[in-house]
Motif scaffolding. Sequence first.
Motif, mmCIF file in Angstrom:
data_model
loop_
_atom_site.group_PDB
_atom_site.id
_atom_site.type_symbol
_atom_site.label_atom_id
_atom_site.label_comp_id
_atom_site.label_asym_id
_atom_site.label_seq_id
_atom_site.Cartn_x
_atom_site.Cartn_y
_atom_site.Cartn_z
ATOM 1 N N THR A 32 -12.884 3.323 -9.210
ATOM 2 C CA THR A 32 -11.696 2.642 -8.677
ATOM 3 C C THR A 32 -11.477 3.025 -7.220
ATOM 4 O O THR A 32 -10.976 2.234 -6.436
ATOM 5 C CB THR A 32 -10.437 2.996 -9.496
ATOM 6 N N TRP A 36 0.832 -1.203 0.000
ATOM 7 C CA TRP A 36 0.000 0.000 0.000
ATOM 8 C C TRP A 36 0.867 1.253 0.000
ATOM 9 O O TRP A 36 0.420 2.316 -0.413
ATOM 10 C CB TRP A 36 -0.918 0.008 1.216
ATOM 11 N N THR A 59 -13.790 0.641 -5.258
ATOM 12 C CA THR A 59 -13.571 -0.794 -5.290
ATOM 13 C C THR A 59 -12.183 -1.224 -4.819
ATOM 14 O O THR A 59 -11.998 -2.370 -4.444
ATOM 15 C CB THR A 59 -13.782 -1.324 -6.724
ATOM 16 N N ASN A 60 -11.209 -0.349 -4.843
ATOM 17 C CA ASN A 60 -9.860 -0.727 -4.473
ATOM 18 C C ASN A 60 -9.718 -0.817 -2.958
ATOM 19 O O ASN A 60 -10.166 0.070 -2.233
ATOM 20 C CB ASN A 60 -8.868 0.299 -5.041
ATOM 21 N N GLN A 61 -9.077 -1.893 -2.444
ATOM 22 C CA GLN A 61 -8.956 -2.098 -0.989
ATOM 23 C C GLN A 61 -8.234 -0.950 -0.300
ATOM 24 O O GLN A 61 -8.696 -0.440 0.727
ATOM 25 C CB GLN A 61 -8.209 -3.410 -0.715
ATOM 26 N N LYS A 62 -7.124 -0.559 -0.852
ATOM 27 C CA LYS A 62 -6.354 0.517 -0.235
ATOM 28 C C LYS A 62 -7.175 1.798 -0.179
ATOM 29 O O LYS A 62 -7.205 2.485 0.850
ATOM 30 C CB LYS A 62 -5.072 0.749 -1.030
ATOM 31 N N LYS A 63 -7.859 2.110 -1.257
ATOM 32 C CA LYS A 63 -8.620 3.355 -1.292
ATOM 33 C C LYS A 63 -9.877 3.266 -0.437
ATOM 34 O O LYS A 63 -10.329 4.268 0.130
ATOM 35 C CB LYS A 63 -8.938 3.722 -2.738
#
Length: 438
Positions: free
Chosen positions: A349, A128, A352-356
């Motif tokens: 994005t 990350w 849906t993105n884990q980090k975000k």
Amino acid sequence: MLSLGKISNVRTWQKRLIFVLLFLMLCGLFYSSIPNDRLYTPFDYHLALAQTILSGDLSVENPSNTHDLALYQQNYYLPWGITPALLLIPFRLVFQSQTNGMMLMIPILFVSLFVWLAIYRQLRTRRWVNLTNHQIILFSLLTTFGTLFYYIVTNGGVWFISQAITFLFMSLSLLFLIKQGNNTKLVSSVFFALSFLTRNVIAIFLIPYYGLLFYFDRKERQPNSSLSFVRVILLLLPLVIAIFFQLGYNDVRFDDPLESGYSYQQVAPRFVSDIETHGILSSYYTAHNLKIYLFNPVYYDLQSPYLHFDYEGNSFWSYQLYFWIIVIALGVLLHTSMRVKHKNRYLLTVITNQKKMFIVGLISMWVLFFAFVQFTIGTGWRQFGSRYLLDVEPFILLLTVFSFDYIKKNQLIRYVSYALIVLSIIIAVYAKRLFNGF
């Protein structure tokens, strides 16, 4: 030529040397931050409660001071969580009458440093962030010495002990939230529950935090299916136990499971009239609180004492200068997004993105808490900074790390960020020394 094994041993000893140096520096800075005339905890209510718990009671017997204690049916009680008193019981058993709350603060300071070293390393493990070892150490030093945590943990007052313990438990909860493994999310839930038992206000984070917890657990265990009902119950179990424990603790003391003691608190005289008229929470306090948190900066001077602060608190951006790393990153992000044609796809994005998703969760928890404290009476009298914001300090630190990782490729911005971090540490340490004179 050195063998690979010997090279590995050299690196191991280098790491151990760094940890020893960090430990010695912590010891020196900690003791230099204690007022010259004492090494004790003012208003040592948690220690008094620890003693009465050993005697089978939950009230504080013959307190030397009753400020902020709750008076109910001729007995004095602590309106704060029970966790600090429970943690002080082993110290009381070992050191007897020589025990003081600072004995608990010292290990909290050391443990917190290494917990945050682990957090930053875990962020790198998950890819990350892409931080060097030196950058991880720098951010860990920032966490320990350049934030409100340093002032709180070296102060030792009864209010500060609760906040320091909450900071540590919340940090551990975040560590196991981002750490991948079979039972890490359950451990994260346990530490979140302990945070709640220490400071009930942590309940504000409940929905976004457990939203992240369930999301990460499902992604790591069952990427293509929904989270099972049994799993949800298991992850919620520590929090449910903590809530019922708190309700029972309240009922035993105040004959009301929903009363934690604030209705009976013996507050400072300057708050009595406002509480009688507006209560503890009211929009009446919002204008004053917004001024303190946003428009009441620390003032700097070229002559001694160089730094002038307000007992009521100061705007966080004026002394936690590392916050400006986030502002710089937002500016860069805004400039970049203006050149992105497919904005809808970009926003998708983010969702849906884990980090975000994690970043969105951090922001939402910070905003929720910041909005809440605008309605509370007082901002934390006799303090440096705004100590109530320590509860969201872990979120700001993580957002700062993500921001730095995003902008660090620009050499000028990277060095500016380093300067902001170093200045934050200098200000926090120096401010603590100034405050010892009051």
